[in-house]
Scaffold this motif. Structure first.
Motif, mmCIF file in Angstrom:
data_model
loop_
_atom_site.group_PDB
_atom_site.id
_atom_site.type_symbol
_atom_site.label_atom_id
_atom_site.label_comp_id
_atom_site.label_asym_id
_atom_site.label_seq_id
_atom_site.Cartn_x
_atom_site.Cartn_y
_atom_site.Cartn_z
ATOM 1 N N VAL A 168 17.860 35.068 -24.133
ATOM 2 C CA VAL A 168 19.299 34.833 -24.262
ATOM 3 C C VAL A 168 19.941 34.822 -22.873
ATOM 4 O O VAL A 168 20.863 34.044 -22.608
ATOM 5 C CB VAL A 168 19.949 35.908 -25.160
ATOM 6 C CG1 VAL A 168 21.407 35.559 -25.459
ATOM 7 C CG2 VAL A 168 19.182 36.064 -26.465
ATOM 8 N N MET A 171 19.464 31.442 -21.498
ATOM 9 C CA MET A 171 20.343 30.505 -22.211
ATOM 10 C C MET A 171 21.772 30.608 -21.687
ATOM 11 O O MET A 171 22.417 29.601 -21.422
ATOM 12 C CB MET A 171 20.349 30.828 -23.715
ATOM 13 C CG MET A 171 19.062 30.551 -24.434
ATOM 14 S SD MET A 171 18.813 28.814 -24.809
ATOM 15 C CE MET A 171 20.173 28.477 -25.888
ATOM 16 N N TYR A 172 22.239 31.846 -21.534
ATOM 17 C CA TYR A 172 23.632 32.037 -21.115
ATOM 18 C C TYR A 172 23.853 31.531 -19.683
ATOM 19 O O TYR A 172 24.821 30.827 -19.401
ATOM 20 C CB TYR A 172 24.046 33.509 -21.235
ATOM 21 C CG TYR A 172 25.530 33.700 -20.991
ATOM 22 C CD1 TYR A 172 26.453 33.264 -21.946
ATOM 23 C CD2 TYR A 172 25.999 34.257 -19.814
ATOM 24 C CE1 TYR A 172 27.814 33.396 -21.724
ATOM 25 C CE2 TYR A 172 27.369 34.398 -19.595
ATOM 26 C CZ TYR A 172 28.274 33.957 -20.551
ATOM 27 O OH TYR A 172 29.633 34.074 -20.326
ATOM 28 N N ILE A 176 25.604 27.926 -20.367
ATOM 29 C CA ILE A 176 27.035 28.259 -20.445
ATOM 30 C C ILE A 176 27.624 28.374 -19.033
ATOM 31 O O ILE A 176 28.521 27.630 -18.655
ATOM 32 C CB ILE A 176 27.284 29.585 -21.224
ATOM 33 C CG1 ILE A 176 26.554 29.574 -22.583
ATOM 34 C CG2 ILE A 176 28.783 29.827 -21.402
ATOM 35 C CD1 ILE A 176 27.003 28.538 -23.570
ATOM 36 N N ASP A 222 22.292 29.425 -34.391
ATOM 37 C CA ASP A 222 21.155 29.668 -33.512
ATOM 38 C C ASP A 222 20.410 30.935 -33.900
ATOM 39 O O ASP A 222 21.023 31.938 -34.292
ATOM 40 C CB ASP A 222 21.632 29.854 -32.064
ATOM 41 C CG ASP A 222 22.062 28.543 -31.439
ATOM 42 O OD1 ASP A 222 21.195 27.846 -30.891
ATOM 43 O OD2 ASP A 222 23.268 28.214 -31.493
ATOM 44 N N TYR A 224 17.530 33.628 -32.204
ATOM 45 C CA TYR A 224 16.967 34.038 -30.912
ATOM 46 C C TYR A 224 15.772 34.953 -31.114
ATOM 47 O O TYR A 224 15.821 35.870 -31.939
ATOM 48 C CB TYR A 224 18.020 34.779 -30.071
ATOM 49 C CG TYR A 224 19.157 33.898 -29.634
ATOM 50 C CD1 TYR A 224 18.986 32.959 -28.617
ATOM 51 C CD2 TYR A 224 20.401 33.989 -30.258
ATOM 52 C CE1 TYR A 224 20.040 32.145 -28.223
ATOM 53 C CE2 TYR A 224 21.457 33.177 -29.866
ATOM 54 C CZ TYR A 224 21.263 32.254 -28.853
ATOM 55 O OH TYR A 224 22.293 31.442 -28.465
ATOM 56 N N SER A 234 24.050 39.934 -23.162
ATOM 57 C CA SER A 234 23.967 38.469 -23.216
ATOM 58 C C SER A 234 24.286 37.947 -24.614
ATOM 59 O O SER A 234 24.936 36.902 -24.771
ATOM 60 C CB SER A 234 22.566 38.000 -22.800
ATOM 61 O OG SER A 234 22.303 38.347 -21.453
ATOM 62 N N MET A 238 27.147 35.291 -25.659
ATOM 63 C CA MET A 238 26.810 34.083 -26.404
ATOM 64 C C MET A 238 27.613 34.009 -27.711
ATOM 65 O O MET A 238 28.043 32.932 -28.122
ATOM 66 C CB MET A 238 25.317 34.029 -26.719
ATOM 67 C CG MET A 238 24.434 33.659 -25.550
ATOM 68 S SD MET A 238 24.777 32.041 -24.849
ATOM 69 C CE MET A 238 23.663 31.007 -25.744
ATOM 70 N N ALA A 242 29.827 31.050 -29.073
ATOM 71 C CA ALA A 242 29.457 30.429 -30.353
ATOM 72 C C ALA A 242 30.648 30.394 -31.313
ATOM 73 O O ALA A 242 30.825 29.430 -32.056
ATOM 74 C CB ALA A 242 28.283 31.174 -30.979
ATOM 75 N N GLN A 249 25.095 33.009 -35.089
ATOM 76 C CA GLN A 249 23.868 33.335 -34.371
ATOM 77 C C GLN A 249 23.258 34.616 -34.909
ATOM 78 O O GLN A 249 23.964 35.505 -35.403
ATOM 79 C CB GLN A 249 24.120 33.449 -32.859
ATOM 80 C CG GLN A 249 24.950 34.643 -32.421
ATOM 81 C CD GLN A 249 25.026 34.762 -30.896
ATOM 82 O OE1 GLN A 249 25.146 33.787 -30.171
ATOM 83 N NE2 GLN A 249 24.978 35.993 -30.402
#
Length: 477
Positions: A168, A171-172, A176, A222, A224, A234, A238, A242, A249
């Motif tokens: 995560v 991803m962040y 983002i 999503d 994870y 994180s 997220m 979202a 998520q």
């Protein structure tokens, strides 16, 4: 009362369709790379065995077979419940990896990645068929298969969710912070240590990723392979993002068996070897399915391991080809007499090894790894500290996360020096520090405590288990 054969047939059809109407079918669509295939198969087994849902695992015949033959830690009876559907995949080249390439990115897999881009139509046909037989179809797919599953939006009773095979935190940072110009939420001293987030992949793969990402917004949410114990901060960040997109998520990781209680009829010889070693004394050395070393790098690693005087299990394999069932495996040349000299201290394994079972073994006390998220999550869950040696893609960010944020590992080689040869003396020093020093002992203690907390999160009432139950309740509503 004679209701007539035609009416009887209609009644039977009605009862059958009612039976089917109650069914929720889950369709897994993995990206054709080992770490992605593996994570989606682990999740497929959870959906099927723990929640008794019909699960379809949809990929090419080659990649379906690859997922099955390498499913070391999964119970064979759980795999038997999965419906593997072979998609007709165009033929693709399957070149050998280049051991002397400057970049460690597995460019030899590009033909298989490109072939996967041609699966939209067979995936759409399969989804349409399953949709006609089910009350709801739930597609769980890799983000890099977003283009291929886009026709889910044309089905009245289907929805899709992306299963993210990376951390995560990664991803962040990458999806983002960088695109939106948001500061990465780290203290200044950590920001200075954060590896460059610029893609190190070939332009062709960058284009493929960008193309797939255009289609990810059709998803409903999503999943994870992480949890609140590991990445609470994180995940909260997220979740804020979202909610602005009206996406849900769930952090359901680790999605791997934390209790390896099934008995395999073919126990790997390296586990027998580990049985005879003292607790926490062995370093497990493996660089995953996508790393290729040059002869010079192999020699430095061999000399470093030998000089460290520490026990080790070293998985010495070449990186995967696009089709793992074709081509001759490269035979690695070790320094003359190496295996004889380390006999009893070290074991070299030249075939696929049961990584999760090795990490779960009481004799394993460290893991030298490329830091793919699959390997990180397995090592963390089993409470094993890492010697982090990232090779490509998101691995440098994972190595940073493991060593600087979780503080459960030591860096072997800084990412900025990735084009330099790592010397035997560097390897020797890191191995000794991890396996036979006070700092290593403290790192191991933190790893064991974190592993215990992560495993507990997957038990009844734990954060990860509650998230998984919540997702199943949502998709079977």
């Amino acid at each position: 009362m004679d209701i007539g054969s035609e009416n009887l047939e209609n009644l039977e059809l009605g009862s059958n369709s009612k039976k089917q109407e109650n069914e929720v079918a889950i369709v897994m669509v993995p990206f054709p790379a080992q770490s992605h295939l593996n994570q989606l198969l682990q999740l497929a087994c959870i959906f099927s065995s723990s929640y008794n849902l019909p699960v379809y695992y949809v990929a090419s015949a080659t990649h379906n077979l690859q997922a099955r033959v390498r499913a070391n830690a999964l119970n064979p009876s759980d795999i038997a419940k999965i419906h593997f559907h072979d998609l007709p995949t165009p033929e693709f080249a399957s070149p050998a990896p280049d051991p002397n390439a400057l970049s460690k990115f597995p460019a030899q897999l590009l033909p298989s990645y490109n072939a996967s881009m041609l699966l939209r139509e067979p995936v759409a046909l399969f989804l349409k068929d399953i949709s006609s037989k089910s009350r709801r179809v739930v597609v769980v797919h890799d983000v890099l298969m977003s283009y291929n599953v886009q026709d889910v939006s044309s089905l009245h009773n289907a929805e899709s969710y992306i299963f993210n095979c990376v951390s995560v935190f990664f991803m962040y940072c990458c999806f983002i912070c960088i695109p939106k110009g948001i500061p990465i939420p780290l203290e200044e001293d950590l920001l200075k240590k954060l590896p460059s987030l610029e893609a190190d992949a070939p332009e062709e793969i960058n284009k493929l990723v960008a193309f797939q990402l255009q289609y990810k917004d059709i998803r409903a949410g999503d999943l994870y392979n992480s949890n609140k114990v590991l990445e609470g901060t994180s995940l909260d960040l997220m979740a804020q993002f979202a909610s602005t997109q009206n996406k849900k998520q769930w952090a359901i990781g680790p999605i791997l068996p934390t209790k390896l209680d099934h008995v395999s009829d073919k126990r790997n010889k390296c586990l027998d070897w580990l049985d005879n070693q003292p607790p926490r004394s062995v370093l497990y050395v493996s660089f995953g399915s996508s790393t290729t070393f040059s002869d010079e790098e192999i020699k430095e690693l061999a000399v470093g391991l030998e000089r460290s005087k520490q026990k080790f299990v070293w998985v010495l394999r070449d990186a995967d080809r696009g089709d793992i069932f074709t081509g001759e495996a490269r035979r690695f040349e070790l320094p003359e007499g190496f295996e004889e000299r380390v006999n009893g201290v070290g074991l070299v394994v030249r075939k696929w090894a049961p990584q999760l079972e090795i990490l779960a073994h009481s004799s394993t006390g460290g893991f030298m790894s490329h830091c793919g998220w699959n390997s990180c999550i397995e090592s963390i869950t089993m409470g094993v500290p890492m010697a982090a040696w990232s090779m490509h893609s998101e691995q440098p960010i994972n190595a940073f996360f493991v060593t600087e944020i979780l503080k459960i590992g030591l860096i072997v080689r800084e990412w900025e020096k990735r084009e330099e040869l790592v010397s035997a003396s560097t390897i020797e020093n890191v191995v000794r520090k991890l396996m036979a020093s006070k700092e290593g002992d403290e790192t191991r203690k933190r790893s064991e405590e974190l592993g215990k907390a992560v495993r507990e999160s997957t038990e009844k009432g734990g954060a990860s288990q509650l998230e998984l139950d919540s997702f199943i309740a949502h998709v079977t509503r």
